[in-house]
Every structure is written in C-alpha cells, then in structure tokens.
Design a protein around this motif. Structure first.
Motif, PDB file in Angstrom:
ATOM      1  N   LYS A  49     -38.105 -11.513  46.915  1.00  0.00           N
ATOM      2  CA  LYS A  49     -38.256 -12.514  47.994  1.00  0.00           C
ATOM      3  C   LYS A  49     -36.987 -12.630  48.823  1.00  0.00           C
ATOM      4  N   ILE A  51     -35.126 -15.852  50.857  1.00  0.00           N
ATOM      5  CA  ILE A  51     -35.153 -17.275  51.218  1.00  0.00           C
ATOM      6  C   ILE A  51     -34.614 -17.382  52.642  1.00  0.00           C
ATOM      7  N   GLU A  55     -31.926 -22.321  50.030  1.00  0.00           N
ATOM      8  CA  GLU A  55     -31.401 -21.926  48.718  1.00  0.00           C
ATOM      9  C   GLU A  55     -30.400 -22.982  48.242  1.00  0.00           C
ATOM     10  N   GLY A 179     -29.618 -11.535  45.035  1.00  0.00           N
ATOM     11  CA  GLY A 179     -30.191 -12.600  45.869  1.00  0.00           C
ATOM     12  C   GLY A 179     -31.610 -12.353  46.333  1.00  0.00           C
ATOM     13  N   LEU A 180     -32.212 -11.232  45.883  1.00  0.00           N
ATOM     14  CA  LEU A 180     -33.577 -10.917  46.337  1.00  0.00           C
ATOM     15  C   LEU A 180     -34.634 -11.261  45.283  1.00  0.00           C
ATOM     16  N   GLY A 181     -34.261 -12.085  44.316  1.00  0.00           N
ATOM     17  CA  GLY A 181     -35.255 -12.588  43.365  1.00  0.00           C
ATOM     18  C   GLY A 181     -35.704 -11.577  42.326  1.00  0.00           C
ATOM     19  N   HIS A 234     -31.699 -18.334  34.921  1.00  0.00           N
ATOM     20  CA  HIS A 234     -30.942 -19.142  35.903  1.00  0.00           C
ATOM     21  C   HIS A 234     -30.329 -20.408  35.337  1.00  0.00           C
ATOM     22  N   PRO A 237     -33.541 -23.355  37.431  1.00  0.00           N
ATOM     23  CA  PRO A 237     -34.155 -22.825  38.657  1.00  0.00           C
ATOM     24  C   PRO A 237     -35.019 -23.871  39.360  1.00  0.00           C
ATOM     25  N   VAL A 240     -38.843 -21.768  43.199  1.00  0.00           N
ATOM     26  CA  VAL A 240     -39.311 -21.140  44.448  1.00  0.00           C
ATOM     27  C   VAL A 240     -39.474 -19.629  44.280  1.00  0.00           C
ATOM     28  N   ASP A 241     -38.536 -18.992  43.576  1.00  0.00           N
ATOM     29  CA  ASP A 241     -38.591 -17.523  43.483  1.00  0.00           C
ATOM     30  C   ASP A 241     -39.822 -17.058  42.708  1.00  0.00           C
ATOM     31  N   ARG A 278     -22.833 -10.772  41.512  1.00  0.00           N
ATOM     32  CA  ARG A 278     -22.671 -12.195  41.212  1.00  0.00           C
ATOM     33  C   ARG A 278     -23.801 -12.647  40.332  1.00  0.00           C
ATOM     34  N   VAL A 284     -25.377 -21.467  40.625  1.00  0.00           N
ATOM     35  CA  VAL A 284     -26.175 -22.705  40.589  1.00  0.00           C
ATOM     36  C   VAL A 284     -25.404 -23.786  39.817  1.00  0.00           C
TER      37      VAL A 284
HETATM   38  C1  LIG Z   1     -29.991 -20.428  44.500  1.00  0.00           C
HETATM   39  C2  LIG Z   1     -31.499 -20.483  44.338  1.00  0.00           C
HETATM   40  O1  LIG Z   1     -32.008 -21.401  45.297  1.00  0.00           O
HETATM   41  C3  LIG Z   1     -32.131 -19.134  44.613  1.00  0.00           C
HETATM   42  C4  LIG Z   1     -31.612 -18.035  43.745  1.00  0.00           C
HETATM   43  O2  LIG Z   1     -32.185 -16.787  44.088  1.00  0.00           O
HETATM   44  P1  LIG Z   1     -31.611 -15.427  43.495  1.00  0.00           P
HETATM   45  O3  LIG Z   1     -31.660 -15.496  42.011  1.00  0.00           O
HETATM   46  O4  LIG Z   1     -30.182 -15.302  43.972  1.00  0.00           O
HETATM   47  O5  LIG Z   1     -32.501 -14.339  44.037  1.00  0.00           O
HETATM   48  C5  LIG Z   1     -31.814 -20.983  42.937  1.00  0.00           C
HETATM   49  C6  LIG Z   1     -33.241 -21.440  42.737  1.00  0.00           C
HETATM   50  O6  LIG Z   1     -33.911 -21.845  43.704  1.00  0.00           O
HETATM   51  O7  LIG Z   1     -33.687 -21.425  41.590  1.00  0.00           O
END
Ligand SMILES: C[C@@](O)(CCOP(=O)(O)O)CC(=O)O
Ligand SMILES: Nc1ncnc2c1ncn2[C@@H]1O[C@H](COP(=O)(O)OP(=O)(O)O)[C@@H](O)[C@H]1O
Ligand SMILES: [Mg+2]
Length: 433
Positions: A49, A51, A55, A179-181, A234, A237, A240-241, A278, A284
């Motif tokens: 995904k 966002i 986020e 960051g792409l879930g 996470h 969390p 949303v993902d 990262r 978070v």
């Molecule tokens: C930072 C956050 O908003 C999104 C994290 O997405 P990702 O794991 O970085 O793809 C955390 C969440 O919504 O659970």
C-alpha cells in the motif's frame, strides 16, 4: 521448555530440518506425535500500500487515506514432511523448521475461538521468543516475521485436536521495511492461508490460471487475524495497512472504520525508495514517546494531519466529478504541509529531505509514505507535468542511489490463486522450497 533455536539463514536449503539447538548445535529430532497433515496446498497473495496522508496520526485515532499497490506478497502453504512445520522466507533470508510436538507446548491456555482474534499478550510473545531462540532484539526483522507466523499458526489451530505439519514459502515483490506495507501484506497472506487451511473460511474455487476473492464475512476474519500479525510486527498498528492488504483499492481509515473511496480520480504517482532501512515498530514507538512528552505541542500537529486527510478526501471527491488543475495545486500544497508535520513528529530523514528537494527543483511535490525514517516517498505527477520532467526527475533520484519508478495503484486485495495464475518467476521461487 524447548531448547533455544537459532535462526539459520546460512543453513543449506536442501536441509529441510533447519532446526538447530543453540545448546548442542545439532538437529532436534524429537518424537513425532500429535501432528496432522494438511489436506491440500493453498496459495494466496496480498498487495502492498501507499499512504497518501495520515501515517502515524492514524495510530492516534486520526483519518488516513491509503491505496493498494501493484506489488504483491505471495504465500504458499502445503502439506509438509510428517511431524514438521517449516517456514521459508527468502526475502529476509530466514529458513526454519520445528518439530510439531514441541509446538504443542506453546498452545495458548485460554482459547477465545477463531472469530475473536486474540491480542498477542506480552507473556505469550516472550514464550514464543524464548522457544524460537530470538532474544529480545526489539526490531530484528527476521524475529518479528517468525513470531507473527508462530502466533497466528498456534492461535488459528489452537482448537484443533492436532497441529498440522506444513511447509510455508513466502515471496514478496515489495521491499521489506520501506514503508510500502510489506508487513501487512505478509500478515494478510499468513492469516488467509492459515484460516483457509484450518477450514475456518471457505477456500474459494479457482479455475486454472484464475484467482478468486473471499466473501466479505471471510475477509473480515482474515483482516482481524492479520491485524494481530501486525501487532507483533509493529507493536501498536492502526490497522490501515492490513485493511488495504485485505480489501485493496483506495480507502479512508478512521479508528477501525473502513470506507472505500470508490470514486477517486486516477492519480499518477512516482514512488522513490531511498533504500535507507528503518523499522516501523521503532518509529511508531518514537512518535508515541514524543506525544507523551509534549502533548500540547504534538496534539495540534495530529489534528492538522487529520484535517489534511479530510481536505484531500474532499478534493479527490470533487476531482472525481471533474478534475481541474487547481485541484492538483491543492493536493501539492497538502503534500508539502504534511511532509513538514512528519518532520516535526521526528520521522523524517536526510534521504527524504533530498527526495523532496530534488523533485521540487523540477516543480514536483513529495512526502514520505508509511513510517518514514528512510524508506519510501511519493511524488505527485500532475497533468501539466511534462514527460521530460518526469524522466529527468527519475534519473536524478536514481543518481542519488534511490530506486524510482512510476507506480500503478488500486490493485485487488487478498487473492486465492491457482498455481497457473502465478507468473513463472513467482512460481519458480515458491516451488524451490
Ligand atoms: C506509521 C503507520 O501509520 C504506517 C506504517 O506503514 P509501514 O509499516 O511503514 O508500511 C503505522 C500504522 O498505521 O500502523
Ligand atoms: N516477504 C516477507 N517475508 C518475511 N517477512 C516479511 C516479509 N515482508 C515483510 N515481512 C516482515 O515485516 C517486517 C517489515 O515491516 P515494517 O517494518 O512494518 O515495514 P513495511 O511494512 O513498511 O515494509 C519485516 O521485518 C518482516 O518481519
Ligand atoms: Mg509495516
């Protein structure tokens, strides 16, 4: 308790029992009782995904807008060697196998039933960590994936008389930890495949070369268990993902409420992966600490991000009725404001600043996406962006050492696959385990 086990990424792949006692350094051949065979294989996939806005703020009850990506994670579960549970995760170089008998000792004492996906509590996760010899490295990428598998496998089969022997292979087109879930796509796949293998959800029939979707009711159950996987990976969390990984498309997410954004315009987006690693879990937790330390300073920032998501949603709805260039100017301003907020929240990174500067030099607006701290950013392309500008921007970003490509958004959510529906490349990788 079982002796500690070592993650053996360099263990020969041909060795199916990559289970080594940390104490003795030898294979753990415990007796094989109490294991059942899976009836058949199950292949699933789920999308990553992007966002657009929200986020981090979404973790604290604010609105987020997210869309699925055309990059997917594929997972296959098949009947395994009798008495063994083996997991093969080549993206994170992790190959493990356990004796089913030893896993029985980890079954949760209280069983709340499959419909109530149970929260992983700290004691249970600690027990799994100890069993798998993972120590307490907070964000070790491999540990978190192994824990998520063990937790969902044991919970889903908790009420069966026997734990099944199985072999799992997972492969993703998504970069992990960018960051792409990828964590959510992985959790959704785990949840769908294990629930289907358990018979908790029907396995939708697939003709040769076809894929199939589950019913809404089944998708809700898949999403609930995927959320528990995300909790392990996470910490805290928003959900949303995993919602995007389950349902796909574009959606608005607010405190567990999911609203599909059915009439959104076709947005053109560049994705840039700074390749700076990262961990979402660490980022978070950092934001939570900042909010606790400076509530009067941080809460208005969260409120402002909420307002940005709502303004973006309103603009997208207007654009669906007739897009005008002014709408794109609004979207660009929202991107810039949000990127500043994310920096204030402490989730920026010099590599992301560079992405914003390079793209802005060509008149393009960018923000980080996902947890930040490196990883990926998005850049909005507008109808008045010349293709030569896009090409030059991509080249300059590549010259920074980043990966950069124009993405396509709005892919379907979790899918059940017939083997022949997979590309040759994916099939080859899954078949090699
Ligand atoms: C930072 C956050 O908003 C999104 C994290 O997405 P990702 O794991 O970085 O793809 C955390 C969440 O919504 O659970
Ligand atoms: N293909 C995969 N195989 C195994 N584990 C995965 C895979 N994709 C993701 N994961 C798990 O998800 C973690 C990355 O999640 P996270 O830090 O949330 O980043 P993101 O979700 O943005 O990619 C990895 O460390 C790993 O534990
Ligand atoms: Mg994640």
């Amino acid at each position: 308790m079982a002796p500690a086990l070592t993650l053996t990424s360099n263990w020969p792949r041909s060795t199916p029992l990559s289970l080594v006692s940390a104490e003795t350094g030898i294979f753990d051949f415990r007796k094989r009782v109490g294991s059942a065979m899976l009836a058949r294989e199950c292949i699933v996939s789920a999308p990553g995904k992007v966002i657009l806005h929200g986020e981090h703020a979404v973790v604290h009850g604010k609105v987020a807008l997210a869309v699925s990506l055309n990059l997917r994670t594929y997972l296959r579960i098949q009947p395994g060697a009798a008495g063994r549970v083996s997991i093969n995760m080549p993206n994170i170089d992790t190959f493990l196998s356990w004796d089913v008998t030893s896993l029985h000792a980890l079954l949760p004492a209280s069983r709340a039933g499959l419909q109530n996906a149970v929260e992983p509590d700290a004691a249970v996760v600690l027990k799994l960590r100890e069993y798998a010899g993972l120590g307490d490295r907070l964000a070790d990428t491999r540990s978190l994936a192994v824990l998520a598998f063990l937790y969902i496998y044991l919970s889903v089969f908790a009420e069966s008389r026997e734990l099944p022997s199985l072999t799992m292979a997972v492969w993703s087109e998504l970069p992990t930890g960018a960051g792409l879930g990828s964590s959510a796509a992985f959790s959704v796949c785990l949840s769908a495949a294990l629930l289907a293998s358990r018979g908790a959800i029907a396995c939708p029939a697939v003709e040769a070369a076809q894929t199939a979707r589950w019913s809404d009711e089944d998708l809700e159950l898949i999403n609930r268990w995927a959320f528990q996987g995300e909790k392990i990976i996470h910490g805290n969390p928003s959900g949303v993902d995993n919602a995007v990984g389950t349902w796909g498309g574009a959606l608005r997410y607010h405190s567990g409420k999911i609203k599909p954004l059915s009439s959104t315009p076709m947005l053109r987006i560049l994705l840039t992966n700074t390749r700076v690693p990262r961990s979402t879990k660490v980022l978070v937790a950092g934001v939570r600490d900042k909010i606790t330390k400076f509530p009067a300073i941080m809460n208005p920032v969260l409120d402002s991000i909420d307002a940005i998501s709502c303004e973006c949603e309103r603009t997208l709805m207007e654009m669906a009725r007739g897009p005008e260039i002014q709408h794109y100017r609004v979207l660009e301003e929202l991107i810039d404001i949000n990127q500043h907020h994310l920096n204030v929240m402490g989730v920026g990174h010099p590599s992301l600043d560079r992405l914003c500067q390079v793209s802005l030099a060509h008149g393009l607006h960018s923000k980080l996406t996902g947890a930040g701290g490196g990883g990926c950013g998005i850049t909005l392309l507008t109808p008045d962006t010349d293709s030569s500008v896009v090409e030059r921007s991509i080249q300059e970003l590549k010259d920074c050492g980043y990966d950069c490509w124009e993405t396509s958004i709005g892919a379907p959510g979790v899918l059940h696959h017939s083997p022949s529906s997979l590309t040759e490349d994916v099939l080859k990788i899954l078949n090699s385990y």
